[in-house]
Write a protein that holds these residues in place. Structure first.
Motif, PDB file in Angstrom:
ATOM      1  N   PHE A   1     -50.670  66.029 -13.751  1.00 10.20           N
ATOM      2  CA  PHE A   1     -51.574  67.103 -14.172  1.00 10.20           C
ATOM      3  C   PHE A   1     -51.958  66.950 -15.642  1.00 10.20           C
ATOM      4  O   PHE A   1     -53.130  67.081 -16.002  1.00 10.20           O
ATOM      5  N   LEU A   2     -50.982  66.648 -16.499  1.00 11.81           N
ATOM      6  CA  LEU A   2     -51.270  66.519 -17.932  1.00 11.81           C
ATOM      7  C   LEU A   2     -52.186  65.332 -18.221  1.00 11.81           C
ATOM      8  O   LEU A   2     -53.110  65.442 -19.042  1.00 11.81           O
ATOM      9  N   ILE A   3     -51.965  64.213 -17.556  1.00  5.33           N
ATOM     10  CA  ILE A   3     -52.829  63.056 -17.745  1.00  5.33           C
ATOM     11  C   ILE A   3     -54.250  63.375 -17.285  1.00  5.33           C
ATOM     12  O   ILE A   3     -55.235  63.033 -17.956  1.00  5.33           O
ATOM     13  N   GLY A   4     -54.376  64.052 -16.154  1.00  2.75           N
ATOM     14  CA  GLY A   4     -55.693  64.444 -15.668  1.00  2.75           C
ATOM     15  C   GLY A   4     -56.381  65.422 -16.603  1.00  2.75           C
ATOM     16  O   GLY A   4     -57.585  65.334 -16.849  1.00  2.75           O
ATOM     17  N   LEU A   5     -55.612  66.370 -17.134  1.00  2.92           N
ATOM     18  CA  LEU A   5     -56.168  67.345 -18.069  1.00  2.92           C
ATOM     19  C   LEU A   5     -56.657  66.660 -19.346  1.00  2.92           C
ATOM     20  O   LEU A   5     -57.751  66.972 -19.846  1.00  2.92           O
ATOM     21  N   MET A   6     -55.877  65.719 -19.849  1.00  5.96           N
ATOM     22  CA  MET A   6     -56.303  64.983 -21.044  1.00  5.96           C
ATOM     23  C   MET A   6     -57.584  64.200 -20.765  1.00  5.96           C
ATOM     24  O   MET A   6     -58.493  64.169 -21.593  1.00  5.96           O
ATOM     25  N   GLY A   7     -57.678  63.576 -19.612  1.00 12.63           N
ATOM     26  CA  GLY A   7     -58.883  62.846 -19.248  1.00 12.63           C
ATOM     27  C   GLY A   7     -60.085  63.763 -19.142  1.00 12.63           C
ATOM     28  O   GLY A   7     -61.189  63.422 -19.588  1.00 12.63           O
TER      29      GLY A   7
END
Length: 57
Positions: free
Chosen positions: A37-43
């Motif tokens: 989720f965090l990686i997707g949010l950063m992207g």
């Protein structure tokens, strides 16, 4: 390459391995899900900034 030694070490690792308990599995799944989720949010944030910035300049 010593095949006998390699096979013995593989067997030793498989004997030590065990199935995780439900609590351990759920904790690992939560941490992995939070990371995804965090990686997707950063992207998404980077995409949104790169989309807005060229229009504002």
């Amino acid at each position: 390459m010593d095949v006998k030694y390699d096979l013995a070490s593989y067997v030793r690792v498989l004997k030590m391995a065990s199935t995780p308990s439900w609590n351990e599995f759920s904790q690992i799944a939560k941490v992995a899900g939070a990371g995804i989720f965090l990686i997707g949010l950063m992207g998404f944030v980077i995409f949104a900034v790169m989309t807005v910035l060229p229009g504002g300049i």
